[in-house]
Design a protein around this motif. Structure first.
Motif, short mmCIF file in Angstrom:
data_model
loop_
_atom_site.label_atom_id
_atom_site.label_comp_id
_atom_site.label_asym_id
_atom_site.label_seq_id
_atom_site.Cartn_x
_atom_site.Cartn_y
_atom_site.Cartn_z
N GLY A 38 53.82 52.16 40.21
CA GLY A 38 52.71 51.29 40.56
C GLY A 38 51.94 50.92 39.31
N VAL A 39 51.09 49.91 39.41
CA VAL A 39 50.34 49.44 38.26
C VAL A 39 49.14 50.36 38.01
N LYS A 40 49.05 50.86 36.80
CA LYS A 40 47.93 51.72 36.41
C LYS A 40 47.14 51.05 35.29
N PHE A 41 45.86 50.91 35.47
CA PHE A 41 45.01 50.30 34.45
C PHE A 41 44.52 51.38 33.50
N VAL A 42 44.67 51.12 32.21
CA VAL A 42 44.38 52.14 31.20
C VAL A 42 43.60 51.52 30.04
N ASP A 43 42.99 52.37 29.26
CA ASP A 43 42.37 51.99 28.00
C ASP A 43 43.27 52.49 26.87
N ILE A 44 43.60 51.61 25.95
CA ILE A 44 44.46 51.97 24.83
C ILE A 44 43.66 51.85 23.54
N PRO A 45 43.64 52.91 22.72
CA PRO A 45 42.94 52.80 21.44
C PRO A 45 43.69 51.90 20.48
N GLY A 46 43.09 50.80 20.12
CA GLY A 46 43.68 49.93 19.12
C GLY A 46 43.23 50.35 17.74
N ASP A 47 43.22 49.40 16.82
CA ASP A 47 42.80 49.70 15.46
C ASP A 47 41.28 49.62 15.37
N GLY A 48 40.62 50.66 15.86
CA GLY A 48 39.16 50.71 15.83
C GLY A 48 38.50 50.07 17.02
N VAL A 49 39.26 49.61 18.00
CA VAL A 49 38.70 49.01 19.21
C VAL A 49 39.45 49.57 20.42
N THR A 50 38.86 49.40 21.59
CA THR A 50 39.54 49.78 22.83
C THR A 50 40.12 48.54 23.48
N LEU A 51 41.40 48.63 23.82
CA LEU A 51 42.10 47.51 24.43
C LEU A 51 42.33 47.80 25.91
N LYS A 52 41.98 46.86 26.75
CA LYS A 52 42.22 46.99 28.18
C LYS A 52 43.69 46.66 28.45
N VAL A 123 49.44 49.97 20.17
CA VAL A 123 49.90 49.92 21.56
C VAL A 123 51.30 50.52 21.67
N LEU A 124 52.16 50.23 20.69
CA LEU A 124 53.49 50.85 20.68
C LEU A 124 53.38 52.36 20.54
N ASP A 125 52.49 52.81 19.67
CA ASP A 125 52.26 54.26 19.52
C ASP A 125 51.87 54.88 20.85
N TRP A 126 50.91 54.24 21.52
CA TRP A 126 50.42 54.77 22.80
C TRP A 126 51.54 54.77 23.84
N THR A 127 52.34 53.73 23.86
CA THR A 127 53.44 53.63 24.81
C THR A 127 54.42 54.79 24.64
N LEU A 128 54.75 55.09 23.40
CA LEU A 128 55.68 56.19 23.14
C LEU A 128 55.08 57.55 23.47
N ALA A 129 53.77 57.68 23.30
CA ALA A 129 53.12 58.97 23.54
C ALA A 129 52.79 59.20 25.01
N ASN A 130 52.69 58.16 25.80
CA ASN A 130 52.15 58.30 27.15
C ASN A 130 53.08 57.81 28.26
N THR A 131 54.24 57.31 27.93
CA THR A 131 55.17 56.84 28.94
C THR A 131 56.57 57.35 28.59
#
Length: 524
Positions: A38-52, A123-131
């Motif tokens: 299912g679709v999960k809405f998350v906050d991803i840490p970008g380069d010094g900002v938070t990305l929806k 975002v690629l870093d987060w994807t590898l770490a969290n999925t």
């Protein structure tokens, strides 16, 4: 100068956003819901900002290929939910995110600059770490702004192994200043979107202000160069991601000539597809979750390069869907053109204000065009004109007798007994006399039937900024076209000095087209 159509741009933006956001919220098939997280809405840490962002993945344990979707200019991460849900059901991890400066994501708009590249890697870093994403099978894709970020990202992050760029750009300077002519409506719409639903950086505000005012051109062009995939072609070739490019013949934001040039220089596994329509129109129904052949190609592209599926979308092909003929597949861009036919521009006849288009170029004649006086010949309205054409199958049409011969030059070819298959980039060579130091012209190529109805095939503006008055030659590359002019119809060229799509550089006076001018037409 042509006034900026602000209210029209606002209406177009709000309409497009409403269509995409409503469509993206449509529920996917029941089978997809049963096989995905299912679709999960998350906050991803970008380069010094938070990305929806949002993420959807297969429900079963395992390691999966992953595709990251940056959202389009003016839209947000819900844009791709329909496609993401379908892809997840087919065994992909899909992460969609809103780039910095848009909607609820942090920071300011970077316009696919260095900060956006750093964010994509985060975002690629987060994807590898969290999925359950496989680090060896990462792809990026997007429409418009997301397309540009995706392809640029492949130059800066070697982990990206496949890219699908839909309605994107390769040369931002060409999109802003093709043939030295500033694009009024498309740039105006981009600026308006940033004001309405984004947080423009001071840099973006300055660049758009300078572009509008026609100042600091070198600075604006350098800013755009940094944000152009063509600038980093060597890096992309070295990283060797598989690159699929899909666009529309009538894209008023990113005209396709730049894509053909870039595609020819790519040495990676590659594919180019062009269809009728305007910016982001060909893929729109797929965004809404409906069957769509662009998205079918995208899925097949990722299947081939992230799943090693030999039945996936074929590389090394140029797929071209004409406006009025069957789709064609070629081994290269140039393969569609068998020869180039030269049509000389002849003297204007006194009794109908029209010259012959055809035969060898002739001399001893001239046609004066008044500056800043428009005719019914024009490229239409950004998104709307070519967008409607994509759904109706009908090219934008004028009644040729309504073209004021006191304001435009008109040249019509003889009517052939067989269809004329136009394939490629037509080029118009104009000899001009007595011109001002700066000026602009617009050339239009029409399919004229026996009743005077003229369907627009392609057009392009051209501007000279020489600083010196006098005679000159002007070569205009019209936007790429793939069209069959029916037997009994006349290929017709119209030249005037104003089009609402563009700014012009004309002052008071006239521009005179003289003998020796011609049209070079690529044909099959």
């Amino acid at each position: 100068m042509v006034p900026r159509p602000t209210s029209l741009l606002a209406w177009l933006l709000s309409t497009l956003a409403a269509i995409v956001l409503i469509g993206a919220g449509l529920p996917g098939p029941a089978a997809a819901a049963a096989t995905t997280t299912g679709v999960k809405f998350v906050d991803i840490p970008g380069d010094g900002v938070t990305l929806k962002a949002n993420v959807v993945a297969p429900a079963a344990a395992g390691s999966y290929p992953a595709v990251v979707f940056p959202s389009s200019w003016g839209l947000n991460d819900v844009e791709y939910i329909a496609q993401a849900t379908s892809m997840a059901a087919a065994g992909y991890v899909v992460v969609s995110y809103t780039p910095r400066g848009w909607w609820a994501s942090g920071g300011e708009i970077d316009t696919a600059g260095p900060a956006d590249m750093a964010d994509l890697s985060k975002v690629l870093d987060w994807t590898l770490a969290n999925t359950p994403a496989d680090p060896a099978r990462l792809g990026t894709a997007g429409v418009s702004y997301g397309a540009g970020i995706s392809l640029l990202g492949a130059a800066f992050d070697k982990r990206i192994r496949a890219v699908a760029m839909l309605s994107g750009w390769t040369d931002l300077n060409y999109s802003l200043y093709s043939d030295q002519t500033r694009h009024l409506q498309s740039a105006g719409l981009l600026g308006l979107a940033a004001q309405l639903v984004g947080h423009p950086s001071a840099e973006l505000t300055t660049m758009l202000g300078d572009f509008t005012a026609n100042r600091n051109i070198a600075t604006v062009m350098e800013w755009a160069k940094v944000r152009s995939p063509a600038t980093y072609l060597d890096r992309i070739n070295a990283n060797a991601p598989a690159v699929m490019i899909a666009n529309a013949w009538g894209d008023t934001f990113f005209p396709p000539n730049q894509l053909a040039d870039f595609y020819g220089k790519l040495t990676t596994p590659k594919r180019l597809e062009l269809r009728p329509g305007d910016h982001a129109i060909a893929e729109l129904t797929g965004i809404l979750g409906l069957p769509n052949d662009v998205w079918t190609s995208v899925r097949g592209w990722f299947d081939r390069y992230l799943k090693s599926d030999a039945n996936g979308t074929q590389p090394g092909k140029v797929y071209l869907k004409p406006d009025n003929a069957a789709a064609e597949t070629w081994s290269s861009w140039g393969a569609q053109t068998t020869s180039t036919k030269r049509y000389g521009l002849g003297a204007i006849r006194w009794y109908d204000g029209t010259g012959l288009l055809g035969g060898s170029p002739t001399t001893g004649w001239s046609k004066s065009l008044p500056n800043d006086l428009d005719t019914v010949a024009n490229g239409g309205v950004v998104l709307l004109t070519n967008g409607i054409s994509a759904f109706t199958g009908l090219r934008p049409t004028i009644w040729l007798p309504f073209v004021d011969r006191n304001r435009a030059g008109v040249w019509a070819a003889e009517r052939p007994s067989t269809a004329l298959k136009v394939r490629g980039i037509p080029k118009v060579h104009l000899n001009l006399t007595g011109t001002a130091a700066n000026g602009s012209l617009v050339a239009y190529l029409y399919d004229l039937d026996s009743l005077g109805n003229a369907a627009l095939l392609t057009h392009a503006p051209a501007t000279w900024l020489s600083g010196t008055a006098g005679s000159r030659t002007l070569d205009v590359s019209l936007s790429a076209v793939n069209y069959d002019v029916p037997a009994g119809h006349s290929l017709t060229l119209v030249v005037d000095t104003v089009d609402p799509l563009y700014y012009d550089a004309n002052s008071a006076g006239t521009i005179t087209v003289a003998g020796g001018s011609y049209l070079d037409l690529p044909v099959k």
